[in-house]
Every structure is written in C-alpha cells, then in structure tokens.
Design a protein around this motif. Structure first.
Motif, PDB file in Angstrom:
ATOM      1  N   PRO A 197       0.852  -1.189   0.000  1.00  0.00           N
ATOM      2  CA  PRO A 197       0.000   0.000   0.000  1.00  0.00           C
ATOM      3  C   PRO A 197       0.886   1.236   0.000  1.00  0.00           C
ATOM      4  CG  PRO A 197      -0.775  -1.584   1.634  1.00  0.00           C
ATOM      5  CD  PRO A 197       0.568  -2.070   1.151  1.00  0.00           C
ATOM      6  N   SER A 198       0.574   2.169  -0.907  1.00  0.00           N
ATOM      7  CA  SER A 198       1.433   3.351  -1.044  1.00  0.00           C
ATOM      8  C   SER A 198       0.632   4.508  -1.625  1.00  0.00           C
ATOM      9  CB  SER A 198       2.602   3.021  -1.982  1.00  0.00           C
ATOM     10  OG  SER A 198       3.239   4.215  -2.416  1.00  0.00           O
ATOM     11  N   PRO A 199       0.824   5.723  -1.088  1.00  0.00           N
ATOM     12  CA  PRO A 199       0.130   6.869  -1.688  1.00  0.00           C
ATOM     13  C   PRO A 199       0.607   7.126  -3.114  1.00  0.00           C
ATOM     14  CG  PRO A 199       1.682   7.596   0.003  1.00  0.00           C
ATOM     15  CD  PRO A 199       1.660   6.101   0.048  1.00  0.00           C
ATOM     16  N   GLY A 201       3.768  -0.254   5.287  1.00  0.00           N
ATOM     17  CA  GLY A 201       4.760   0.717   5.750  1.00  0.00           C
ATOM     18  C   GLY A 201       4.172   1.667   6.771  1.00  0.00           C
ATOM     19  N   TYR A 249       5.708   5.518   9.081  1.00  0.00           N
ATOM     20  CA  TYR A 249       6.637   6.665   9.023  1.00  0.00           C
ATOM     21  C   TYR A 249       6.535   7.327   7.644  1.00  0.00           C
ATOM     22  CZ  TYR A 249       8.232   3.793  12.921  1.00  0.00           C
ATOM     23  OH  TYR A 249       8.277   3.023  14.048  1.00  0.00           O
ATOM     24  N   VAL A 291       0.012  -0.096  -4.526  1.00  0.00           N
ATOM     25  CA  VAL A 291      -1.412   0.181  -4.689  1.00  0.00           C
ATOM     26  C   VAL A 291      -1.858   1.213  -3.668  1.00  0.00           C
ATOM     27  CG1 VAL A 291      -3.698  -0.825  -4.838  1.00  0.00           C
ATOM     28  CG2 VAL A 291      -1.724  -2.212  -5.443  1.00  0.00           C
ATOM     29  N   SER A 292      -2.585   2.234  -4.153  1.00  0.00           N
ATOM     30  CA  SER A 292      -3.094   3.304  -3.295  1.00  0.00           C
ATOM     31  C   SER A 292      -4.583   3.133  -3.057  1.00  0.00           C
ATOM     32  CB  SER A 292      -2.842   4.657  -3.956  1.00  0.00           C
ATOM     33  OG  SER A 292      -3.570   5.677  -3.295  1.00  0.00           O
ATOM     34  N   LEU A 293      -5.026   3.381  -1.842  1.00  0.00           N
ATOM     35  CA  LEU A 293      -6.457   3.318  -1.537  1.00  0.00           C
ATOM     36  C   LEU A 293      -7.194   4.505  -2.157  1.00  0.00           C
ATOM     37  CD1 LEU A 293      -8.275   1.361  -0.021  1.00  0.00           C
ATOM     38  CD2 LEU A 293      -8.082   2.839   1.970  1.00  0.00           C
ATOM     39  N   GLY A 294      -6.490   5.614  -2.385  1.00  0.00           N
ATOM     40  CA  GLY A 294      -7.139   6.793  -2.962  1.00  0.00           C
ATOM     41  C   GLY A 294      -6.299   8.020  -2.696  1.00  0.00           C
ATOM     42  N   TYR A 312      -5.725  10.583  -0.815  1.00  0.00           N
ATOM     43  CA  TYR A 312      -5.714  11.242   0.489  1.00  0.00           C
ATOM     44  C   TYR A 312      -4.603  10.582   1.282  1.00  0.00           C
ATOM     45  CZ  TYR A 312      -8.823   7.262   0.558  1.00  0.00           C
ATOM     46  OH  TYR A 312      -9.365   6.027   0.334  1.00  0.00           O
ATOM     47  N   VAL A 313      -4.158  11.239   2.358  1.00  0.00           N
ATOM     48  CA  VAL A 313      -2.956  10.776   3.050  1.00  0.00           C
ATOM     49  C   VAL A 313      -3.312  10.037   4.342  1.00  0.00           C
ATOM     50  CG1 VAL A 313      -0.740  11.453   4.038  1.00  0.00           C
ATOM     51  CG2 VAL A 313      -1.669  12.711   2.087  1.00  0.00           C
ATOM     52  N   LEU A 314      -2.837   8.813   4.443  1.00  0.00           N
ATOM     53  CA  LEU A 314      -2.971   8.004   5.659  1.00  0.00           C
ATOM     54  C   LEU A 314      -1.618   7.995   6.370  1.00  0.00           C
ATOM     55  CD1 LEU A 314      -4.863   4.985   4.015  1.00  0.00           C
ATOM     56  CD2 LEU A 314      -5.874   6.895   5.283  1.00  0.00           C
ATOM     57  N   GLY A 370      -0.134   5.223   7.385  1.00  0.00           N
ATOM     58  CA  GLY A 370       0.538   3.960   7.118  1.00  0.00           C
ATOM     59  C   GLY A 370      -0.323   3.085   6.244  1.00  0.00           C
ATOM     60  N   GLY A 371       0.178   1.894   5.925  1.00  0.00           N
ATOM     61  CA  GLY A 371      -0.500   1.021   4.975  1.00  0.00           C
ATOM     62  C   GLY A 371      -1.587   0.143   5.558  1.00  0.00           C
ATOM     63  N   ALA A 392      -5.352   0.743   4.520  1.00  0.00           N
ATOM     64  CA  ALA A 392      -5.470   0.408   3.098  1.00  0.00           C
ATOM     65  C   ALA A 392      -5.432  -1.106   2.910  1.00  0.00           C
ATOM     66  CB  ALA A 392      -4.343   1.071   2.308  1.00  0.00           C
TER      67      ALA A 392
HETATM   68  C1  JEB Z   1       0.288   3.883   2.513  1.00  0.00           C
HETATM   69  C2  JEB Z   1       1.762   5.573   4.136  1.00  0.00           C
HETATM   70  C3  JEB Z   1       2.999   8.523   4.365  1.00  0.00           C
HETATM   71  C4  JEB Z   1       3.740  10.270   2.378  1.00  0.00           C
HETATM   72  C5  JEB Z   1       2.737  10.591   3.262  1.00  0.00           C
HETATM   73  C6  JEB Z   1       2.349   9.708   4.258  1.00  0.00           C
HETATM   74  C7  JEB Z   1       3.399   4.096   4.623  1.00  0.00           C
HETATM   75  N1  JEB Z   1      -4.161   6.090  -0.076  1.00  0.00           N
HETATM   76  C8  JEB Z   1      -3.111   6.178   0.784  1.00  0.00           C
HETATM   77  N2  JEB Z   1      -2.743   7.292   1.400  1.00  0.00           N
HETATM   78  N3  JEB Z   1      -1.680   7.070   2.169  1.00  0.00           N
HETATM   79  C9  JEB Z   1      -1.318   5.767   2.050  1.00  0.00           C
HETATM   80  C10 JEB Z   1      -2.237   5.173   1.159  1.00  0.00           C
HETATM   81  C11 JEB Z   1      -2.331   3.833   0.655  1.00  0.00           C
HETATM   82  N4  JEB Z   1      -2.422   2.763   0.273  1.00  0.00           N
HETATM   83  C12 JEB Z   1      -0.150   5.203   2.730  1.00  0.00           C
HETATM   84  C13 JEB Z   1       1.446   3.409   3.101  1.00  0.00           C
HETATM   85  C14 JEB Z   1       2.193   4.252   3.921  1.00  0.00           C
HETATM   86  C15 JEB Z   1       0.602   6.058   3.579  1.00  0.00           C
HETATM   87  N5  JEB Z   1       2.668   6.167   4.937  1.00  0.00           N
HETATM   88  C16 JEB Z   1       2.604   7.543   5.425  1.00  0.00           C
HETATM   89  C17 JEB Z   1       3.974   8.216   3.449  1.00  0.00           C
HETATM   90  N6  JEB Z   1       4.356   9.081   2.472  1.00  0.00           N
HETATM   91  C18 JEB Z   1       3.684   5.295   5.241  1.00  0.00           C
END
Ligand code: JEB
Length: 228
Positions: free
Chosen positions: A85-87, A111, A113, A133-136, A138-140, A142-143, A146
């Motif tokens: 999971p990643s933004p 992930g 931090y 893969v990103s959920l959408g 917006y900022v979470l 961690g993974g 998601a």
């Molecule tokens: C997923 C995550 C972080 C920049 C900002 C914040 C690991 N849709 C999504 N939004 N944010 C995540 C996500 C998904 N899927 C997401 C994994 C991690 C955010 N962060 C915080 C990282 N980089 C760390």
C-alpha cells in the motif's frame, strides 16, 4: 488463497478475523496470516526505522527486516504477488480486487513513518510480482487501513466467500454503475412510502425502474463513471 500481512501494528488486523472473512477462514478458502515486522529484527530495541539519507523530515523503514520477512514469506510459494500500500501506487479499484482475487498467494507489506527504503521494492520484485497500490488520493499514516480495505474487497470475491454468487454481479461497481436504492418493511415509515412500483409484483417493470435509478444516480453522483 493465502494472504500474509507484515506490519508493525499487527493487532490492527484482529477485527478482520471476524464476519465474512471469518467464515472464509474456517473453511480454509482464505488463509490469513498477520506478522509483526519486528520479529525480523535482531537488535535489543527491535528497530525498524532510521533517519533518511539526504536529510528531511521523519523516519524511513530500514530494509533489513523487510528483506528477511519477504525471504521467509515468499519461500512458501512459487510466485507470490507482493503488494505495498502506497500513496504513490496505482489506485485500487474493483478491477484490481478482481485481478488480485485470482492469485494463490498475496504478501502485503504495510509501511509506516515516511515509507520504506526504496531498495525493498526492487528486491521484492526478485521474489514475485510487486504492486504498489493506493487506496485513494488522500494521506494516511501507514499502509494498515489500506491493506484491510484491500483484503476485504479481495476476500469477498473468492468463490465460496459470498453465499449468493448473483449478489456479486448486482453490486455497485461490478457493472460500472452505482446501486439502485433498497427498501424493506414497513411499506410506510414516518410518512415516507416505498416507491409503489416495488410493491406491484411486475418484475420486468421493477428491473427497468432499478436500472433507471442506477443510471440517474450515477449521472448525478459519479458522472466520472459514465465517462463524462
Ligand atoms: C500507505 C503511508 C505517508 C507520504 C505521506 C504519508 C506508509 N491512499 C493512501 N494514502 N496514504 C497511504 C495510502 C495507501 N495505500 C499510505 C502506506 C504508507 C501512507 N505512509 C505515510 C507516506 N508518504 C507510510
């Protein structure tokens, strides 16, 4: 399907063991294993993060525990699909869920931090197919959240998980339209009546009305789904 999840917050996933997925697990259709990344550390403080090379705010997840975790979990199958999971990933859609539901073994790396050392993604690609893969948009933090959404969306598509196979086809997004409105008893509630057509017994007219509601709702609420 086997799903291995790696997280520094494994207890996030406790609730997922219940309900729909709980039934799938009992029957062995969905074999979910949640792991603590710190189990692959060897220092006294079970350290999983460090400061970023090049400077900047926050911490980055160290590669070594991830490498050991992926080695161990990938060894149990020939071609795992490794999801992070990643933004910065491709957006997770129903089509993504359908694709992933066909796989024998998913490994999901959650992930925290500021994210995971980039070399982990490169290394993971030597063990299986890697998907960010990103959920959408917006900022979470961690993974984990998601990952839970993805597991629920994928899990319910595995044959045998949903009781009624017809219900899958009728659902929102399976045909690219939003769902039609649903009603149940009583037929009048707080001065609000159920649409009369639904009480008519005319199944053809009901199907046509429902389709019309789907198209109209999609036009108003989600025109992007119609390509407008
Ligand atoms: C997923 C995550 C972080 C920049 C900002 C914040 C690991 N849709 C999504 N939004 N944010 C995540 C996500 C998904 N899927 C997401 C994994 C991690 C955010 N962060 C915080 C990282 N980089 C760390």
């Amino acid at each position: 399907m086997r799903i291995d999840v790696v997280s520094i917050f494994p207890s996030y996933f406790d609730g997922l063991a219940l309900s729909l997925l709980g039934k799938a697990r009992e029957s062995g259709i969905l074999d979910l294993h949640v792991h603590d990344l710190r189990d692959w550390t060897s220092d006294r403080h079970r350290t999983v993060d460090d400061t970023p090379y090049g400077g900047g705010a926050g911490m980055v997840m160290k590669p070594e525990p991830w490498g050991l975790a992926l080695d161990e979990l990938a060894a149990s199958s020939s071609e795992p699909t490794i999801i992070f999971p990643s933004p910065a990933g491709e957006v997770f859609r129903q089509a993504t869920a359908r694709d992933l539901a066909q796989r024998e073994h998913l490994i999901i790396g959650c992930g925290r931090y500021e994210g995971i050392d980039e070399r982990v993604f490169e290394y993971a690609a030597t063990l299986g197919e890697v998907r960010l893969v990103s959920l959408g948009d917006y900022v979470l933090n961690g993974g984990e959240v998601a990952a839970m959404a993805m597991i629920e969306a994928v899990g319910r598509l595995i044959p045998g998980v949903v009781g009624n196979p017809e219900s899958l086809v009728e659902e929102s997004h399976e045909d690219g339209l939003l769902e039609y409105p649903s009603y149940t008893k009583p037929s009048a509630w707080r001065d609000r009546a159920v649409p009369e057509i639904l009480l008519s017994g005319n199944h053809g007219a009901i199907a046509a009305w429902r389709r019309d509601q789907q198209v109209e709702r999609t036009r108003v609420r989600r025109p992007d789904l119609l390509g407008d």
